[in-house]
Design a protein around this motif. Structure first.
Motif, PDB file in Angstrom:
ATOM      1  N   ASN A  11       0.437  -1.253   0.067  1.00 54.90           N
ATOM      2  CA  ASN A  11      -0.140   0.371   0.826  1.00 54.90           C
ATOM      3  C   ASN A  11       1.273   1.117  -0.090  1.00 54.90           C
ATOM      4  O   ASN A  11       0.625   2.399  -0.766  1.00 54.90           O
ATOM      5  N   THR A  12       2.183   1.032   0.424  1.00 51.99           N
ATOM      6  CA  THR A  12       2.884   2.736   0.851  1.00 51.99           C
ATOM      7  C   THR A  12       4.075   2.037  -0.413  1.00 51.99           C
ATOM      8  O   THR A  12       5.127   3.161  -0.785  1.00 51.99           O
ATOM      9  N   GLN A  13       4.563   1.064  -1.289  1.00 46.71           N
ATOM     10  CA  GLN A  13       5.409   1.662  -1.664  1.00 46.71           C
ATOM     11  C   GLN A  13       6.392   1.330  -1.710  1.00 46.71           C
ATOM     12  O   GLN A  13       8.197   1.244  -1.810  1.00 46.71           O
ATOM     13  N   ILE A  14       6.800   1.422   0.007  1.00 50.14           N
ATOM     14  CA  ILE A  14       8.071   1.319   1.138  1.00 50.14           C
ATOM     15  C   ILE A  14       8.912  -0.022   1.388  1.00 50.14           C
ATOM     16  O   ILE A  14       8.087  -0.882   1.584  1.00 50.14           O
ATOM     17  N   PRO A  15       9.768  -0.432   0.687  1.00 44.50           N
ATOM     18  CA  PRO A  15      10.297  -1.293   0.836  1.00 44.50           C
ATOM     19  C   PRO A  15       9.690  -2.320   2.057  1.00 44.50           C
ATOM     20  O   PRO A  15       9.982  -1.575   3.476  1.00 44.50           O
ATOM     21  N   LYS A  16       9.695  -3.805   1.947  1.00 45.27           N
ATOM     22  CA  LYS A  16       9.727  -4.398   3.899  1.00 45.27           C
ATOM     23  C   LYS A  16      11.077  -4.556   4.599  1.00 45.27           C
ATOM     24  O   LYS A  16      10.770  -4.680   5.748  1.00 45.27           O
ATOM     25  N   SER A  17      12.665  -5.063   3.832  1.00 46.28           N
ATOM     26  CA  SER A  17      13.316  -4.126   4.308  1.00 46.28           C
ATOM     27  C   SER A  17      13.733  -3.420   5.214  1.00 46.28           C
ATOM     28  O   SER A  17      13.379  -2.671   6.196  1.00 46.28           O
ATOM     29  N   GLN A  18      12.564  -2.056   4.652  1.00 50.11           N
ATOM     30  CA  GLN A  18      12.926  -0.523   4.788  1.00 50.11           C
ATOM     31  C   GLN A  18      12.004  -0.532   6.163  1.00 50.11           C
ATOM     32  O   GLN A  18      11.894   0.136   7.357  1.00 50.11           O
ATOM     33  N   LEU A  19      10.669  -1.204   6.263  1.00 52.18           N
ATOM     34  CA  LEU A  19       9.872  -0.959   7.369  1.00 52.18           C
ATOM     35  C   LEU A  19      10.263  -2.158   8.464  1.00 52.18           C
ATOM     36  O   LEU A  19      10.101  -1.578   9.260  1.00 52.18           O
ATOM     37  N   ASN A  20      10.589  -3.297   8.174  1.00 51.08           N
ATOM     38  CA  ASN A  20      11.402  -3.540   9.597  1.00 51.08           C
ATOM     39  C   ASN A  20      12.472  -2.542   9.739  1.00 51.08           C
ATOM     40  O   ASN A  20      12.962  -2.903  11.359  1.00 51.08           O
ATOM     41  N   ASP A  21      13.348  -2.463   9.306  1.00 50.58           N
ATOM     42  CA  ASP A  21      14.444  -1.020   9.788  1.00 50.58           C
ATOM     43  C   ASP A  21      13.545  -0.039  10.597  1.00 50.58           C
ATOM     44  O   ASP A  21      13.678   0.461  12.088  1.00 50.58           O
ATOM     45  N   TYR A  22      12.085   0.281  10.121  1.00 52.63           N
ATOM     46  CA  TYR A  22      11.514   0.860  11.199  1.00 52.63           C
ATOM     47  C   TYR A  22      11.379   0.598  12.214  1.00 52.63           C
ATOM     48  O   TYR A  22      11.210   1.454  13.493  1.00 52.63           O
ATOM     49  N   ILE A  23      10.342  -0.293  12.698  1.00 47.87           N
ATOM     50  CA  ILE A  23      10.386  -1.308  13.719  1.00 47.87           C
ATOM     51  C   ILE A  23      11.449  -1.073  14.721  1.00 47.87           C
ATOM     52  O   ILE A  23      11.059  -1.299  15.975  1.00 47.87           O
ATOM     53  N   SER A  24      12.666  -1.528  14.560  1.00 45.18           N
ATOM     54  CA  SER A  24      13.596  -2.066  15.139  1.00 45.18           C
ATOM     55  C   SER A  24      14.440  -0.992  15.498  1.00 45.18           C
ATOM     56  O   SER A  24      15.068  -1.260  16.699  1.00 45.18           O
ATOM     57  N   LYS A  25      15.031  -0.461  15.215  1.00 45.28           N
ATOM     58  CA  LYS A  25      15.702   0.659  15.234  1.00 45.28           C
ATOM     59  C   LYS A  25      15.738   2.131  14.968  1.00 45.28           C
ATOM     60  O   LYS A  25      16.257   3.084  15.276  1.00 45.28           O
ATOM     61  N   LYS A  26      15.643   2.331  13.221  1.00 41.04           N
ATOM     62  CA  LYS A  26      15.753   3.482  12.456  1.00 41.04           C
ATOM     63  C   LYS A  26      14.436   4.096  12.503  1.00 41.04           C
ATOM     64  O   LYS A  26      13.261   4.077  12.608  1.00 41.04           O
ATOM     65  N   VAL A  27      15.192   5.559  12.610  1.00 41.27           N
ATOM     66  CA  VAL A  27      13.735   6.480  12.683  1.00 41.27           C
ATOM     67  C   VAL A  27      13.253   6.636  11.552  1.00 41.27           C
ATOM     68  O   VAL A  27      14.708   7.216  10.848  1.00 41.27           O
ATOM     69  N   MET A  28      12.141   6.814  10.703  1.00 38.84           N
ATOM     70  CA  MET A  28      12.007   6.857   9.814  1.00 38.84           C
ATOM     71  C   MET A  28      12.189   8.641   8.939  1.00 38.84           C
ATOM     72  O   MET A  28      11.654   9.998   9.541  1.00 38.84           O
ATOM     73  N   ASN A  29      12.338   9.142   8.005  1.00 37.83           N
ATOM     74  CA  ASN A  29      12.104  10.389   7.640  1.00 37.83           C
ATOM     75  C   ASN A  29      11.166  10.658   7.454  1.00 37.83           C
ATOM     76  O   ASN A  29       9.961  10.191   7.975  1.00 37.83           O
ATOM     77  N   LEU A  30      10.537  11.769   7.361  1.00 33.56           N
ATOM     78  CA  LEU A  30       9.002  12.791   7.644  1.00 33.56           C
ATOM     79  C   LEU A  30       8.364  12.160   6.166  1.00 33.56           C
ATOM     80  O   LEU A  30       7.496  11.660   6.378  1.00 33.56           O
ATOM     81  N   ASN A  31       9.334  11.922   4.915  1.00 35.34           N
ATOM     82  CA  ASN A  31       7.696  11.760   3.721  1.00 35.34           C
ATOM     83  C   ASN A  31       7.277   9.961   4.144  1.00 35.34           C
ATOM     84  O   ASN A  31       6.425  10.101   4.030  1.00 35.34           O
ATOM     85  N   ALA A  32       8.462   9.214   4.405  1.00 33.42           N
ATOM     86  CA  ALA A  32       8.251   7.755   5.106  1.00 33.42           C
ATOM     87  C   ALA A  32       6.558   7.789   6.438  1.00 33.42           C
ATOM     88  O   ALA A  32       5.788   7.137   6.066  1.00 33.42           O
ATOM     89  N   ALA A  33       7.166   8.998   7.130  1.00 28.88           N
ATOM     90  CA  ALA A  33       6.441   8.637   8.529  1.00 28.88           C
ATOM     91  C   ALA A  33       5.093   9.304   7.669  1.00 28.88           C
ATOM     92  O   ALA A  33       3.905   8.709   8.143  1.00 28.88           O
ATOM     93  N   MET A  34       4.937   9.839   7.591  1.00 30.52           N
ATOM     94  CA  MET A  34       3.724  11.005   6.653  1.00 30.52           C
ATOM     95  C   MET A  34       3.162   9.570   5.656  1.00 30.52           C
ATOM     96  O   MET A  34       1.492   9.509   5.776  1.00 30.52           O
ATOM     97  N   THR A  35       3.480   8.971   4.749  1.00 27.80           N
ATOM     98  CA  THR A  35       2.345   7.724   4.066  1.00 27.80           C
ATOM     99  C   THR A  35       2.588   7.014   5.228  1.00 27.80           C
ATOM    100  O   THR A  35       1.044   6.211   5.266  1.00 27.80           O
ATOM    101  N   ILE A  36       3.092   6.838   5.739  1.00 30.82           N
ATOM    102  CA  ILE A  36       3.193   5.551   6.950  1.00 30.82           C
ATOM    103  C   ILE A  36       2.059   5.944   8.060  1.00 30.82           C
ATOM    104  O   ILE A  36       0.508   4.968   7.430  1.00 30.82           O
ATOM    105  N   SER A  37       1.580   6.676   8.459  1.00 34.13           N
ATOM    106  CA  SER A  37       0.710   7.411   9.133  1.00 34.13           C
ATOM    107  C   SER A  37      -0.341   7.867   8.077  1.00 34.13           C
ATOM    108  O   SER A  37      -1.629   6.989   8.794  1.00 34.13           O
TER     109      SER A  37
END
Length: 74
Positions: A28-54
């Motif tokens: 639904n977001t076209q954000i790769p699953k590997s990147q989403l896993n990074d956001y879950i585990s440790k990485k703070v997402m950039n504003l564009n990704a945060a807006m898309t996911i929210s």
């Protein structure tokens, strides 16, 4: 002065609350699953990704993380 710092991700809990898994979020977001896993585990997402996911999870950007407050003396 108060500064906010993202302490940990709420993404896993928000996915569960919305009955969604990472595969669906990726599709639904076209954000790769590997990147989403990074956001879950440790990485703070950039504003564009945060807006898309929210928007996909129907929440505010602030809801994507648990926040800590740091008081700084001026």
């Amino acid at each position: 002065m108060t500064n906010y710092k993202a302490k940990k991700s709420n993404l896993k809990d928000l996915l569960a609350k919305n009955g969604m898994d990472l595969d669906s979020l990726e599709q639904n977001t076209q954000i790769p699953k590997s990147q989403l896993n990074d956001y879950i585990s440790k990485k703070v997402m950039n504003l564009n990704a945060a807006m898309t996911i929210s928007k996909e999870l129907n929440c505010q950007i602030e809801d994507l993380y648990v926040w800590s407050l740091e008081e700084k003396l001026s």
